[in-house]
Write an enzyme that holds these catalytic residues in place. Structure first.
Site, PDB file in Angstrom:
ATOM      1  CE1 TYR A  93      -3.365  -2.636  -0.359  1.00  6.85           C
ATOM      2  CE2 TYR A  93      -4.190  -1.894   2.084  1.00  6.85           C
ATOM      3  CZ  TYR A  93      -4.254  -2.455   0.826  1.00  6.85           C
ATOM      4  OH  TYR A  93      -5.542  -3.357   0.670  1.00  6.85           O
ATOM      5  CG  ASP A 126      -7.336  -3.340   4.040  1.00 12.20           C
ATOM      6  OD1 ASP A 126      -8.358  -3.050   4.681  1.00 12.20           O
ATOM      7  OD2 ASP A 126      -7.390  -2.956   2.633  1.00 12.20           O
ATOM      8  CG  ASP A 148      -3.666 -19.637   0.874  1.00 15.45           C
ATOM      9  OD1 ASP A 148      -2.634 -19.653   1.805  1.00 15.45           O
ATOM     10  OD2 ASP A 148      -3.309 -20.498  -0.028  1.00 15.45           O
ATOM     11  CG  ASP A 161     -13.135  -5.018   5.717  1.00 16.72           C
ATOM     12  OD1 ASP A 161     -12.554  -4.403   6.736  1.00 16.72           O
ATOM     13  OD2 ASP A 161     -13.622  -4.511   4.671  1.00 16.72           O
ATOM     14  CE  LYS A 184      -0.087 -18.254  -1.221  1.00 13.64           C
ATOM     15  NZ  LYS A 184      -0.960 -19.503  -0.925  1.00 13.64           N
TER      16      LYS A 184
HETATM   17 MG    MG Z   1     -10.567  -1.745   4.656  1.00 16.96          MG
END
Ligand code: MG
Ligand code: NAI
Length: 335
Positions: free
Chosen positions: A127, A231, A207, A235, A174
């Site tokens: 990001y 992130d 995963d 959620d 990962k």
């Molecule tokens: Mg978010």
């Protein structure tokens, strides 16, 4: 959380923002004011209305207020959210994003026994805006993992576990595919872990973790992970315990800390007194722990739990018909 000495007077930056941000903030302060702690609130403007009024969504004065304060409570911004909240995080070098995932009664939580914390690295990984570019072939983004930033976030996670009586930290990565970036993340995780011999460790692929969060969420205590994975998983965590009206968060940095609900300004219900203030209240409880007022935090948390358990005073999103301030009054009555 990380302030050892307690004092009895705190300067708190209050940035209500737009829409229901203002309503849930008012409700939260209404309860905070009955905890017997001396708060000095310093109000700052930010968001869509502020942009319209002043020409900027995040005035310098607001940043200064946040910088000077012991902590900041932020409501929600509207369309300018990215400019406001992302900029505050960057300016204040808020490297840790904390997202608790906890099941409360009388909510849409999928399980009863979930209580873990996601500690997400907030400054690098996938990001970094400047690292994403168009190329002749399409577009490319670089994933940045530095030893310094990852050590800092992993150490934060272990320290959090220690201070909050958690027995295990799980690293999520990962490393089988991202051998170098996540290989390094995993390596650093086990290096830092050596400083915390009493805390158990494990590491999972991201995963697999996405599945384990559904199949065995009760096994997690503290998850530490890089920016993008954090992130997404947070959620997923929000989905597990049901409903934006209940999910708080914290952004912690060396120069300051900001506490905010995960939800936005909810223009569809703004101004109607329908917003659930619990996400904002739980954010303020994270703030209380951050400044070292654990006793007040426990009291506030127990009062919310009582209101949810009773189930008589709930906002519309929880299937009730109470207003924002009626819920706040019920919480206050239960302190
Ligand atoms: Mg978010
Ligand atoms: P939202 O979180 O504002 O609303 C999504 C849905 O959840 C709406 O139906 C809303 O009524 C409901 N909801 C949210 N919080 C609630 C609460 N406390 N009580 C009851 N119901 C609640 O997200 P949306 O609709 O995607 O975005 C609306 C605006 O908020 C946009 O302008 C967006 O940019 C901004 N936003 C700001 C954020 C921030 O300031 N950190 C985060 C997310 C969105």
């Amino acid at each position: 959380m990380n302030t050892s000495k307690t004092k009895n007077n705190y300067q708190i930056a209050i940035v209500p923002g737009d829409g229901i941000g203002k309503e849930v903030m008012e409700a939260t302060i209404f309860v905070l004011d009955s905890l017997g702690i001396d708060f000095d609130y310093v109000y700052g403007e930010a968001g869509d209305e502020c942009l319209e009024k002043t020409g900027t969504a995040l005035p310098k004065e607001t940043l200064d207020i946040i910088r000077k304060a012991d902590a900041c409570l932020f409501g929600a911004a509207g369309e300018t959210a990215a400019d406001v909240i992302v900029k505050i995080r960057q300016e204040m070098k808020m490297f840790a994003n904390l997202r608790p995932v906890k099941a409360y009664p009388n909510t849409n939580s999928l399980f009863d026994n979930i209580d873990f914390m996601i500690v997400r690295e907030n400054t690098e990984g996938m990001y970094i805006a400047d690292e994403e570019k168009y190329t002749d072939e399409g577009a490319v983004a670089r994933r940045i993992i530095t030893r310094e930033a990852e050590e800092r976030i992993i150490d934060y996670a272990f320290n959090y576990a220690l201070k909050n009586n958690k027995s295990k930290v799980t690293a999520v990565h990962k490393a089988n595919v991202l051998k170098k970036t996540d290989g390094l993340f995993k390596e650093i995780f086990y290096e830092v872990a050596e400083k915390y011999p009493d805390i158990a460790t494990e590491d999972f692929y991201v995963d697999a973790t996405a599945m384990y969060l559904i199949t065995q969420p009760e096994n997690f205590e503290v998850i530490v992970t890089t920016n993008l994975f954090g992130d997404i998983l947070s959620d997923e965590g929000a989905g597990l315990v049901g409903g934006l009206g209940l999910i708080p968060s914290a952004n912690i940095g060396e120069d300051g800390a900001l506490f905010e609900p995960v939800h936005g300004s909810a223009p569809d219900i703004a101004g109607e007194g329908k917003a659930n203030p619990i996400a904002m209240m739980l954010s303020s409880i994270m703030m209380l722990r951050y400044i070292g007022e654990d006793e007040a935090a426990d009291k506030f948390d127990a009062a919310i739990l009582k209101v949810l358990n009773d189930g008589n005073v709930l906002t519309g999103d929880l299937g009730g018909s109470a207003t924002t301030m009626e819920l706040a009054q019920a919480v206050k009555n239960n302190l």
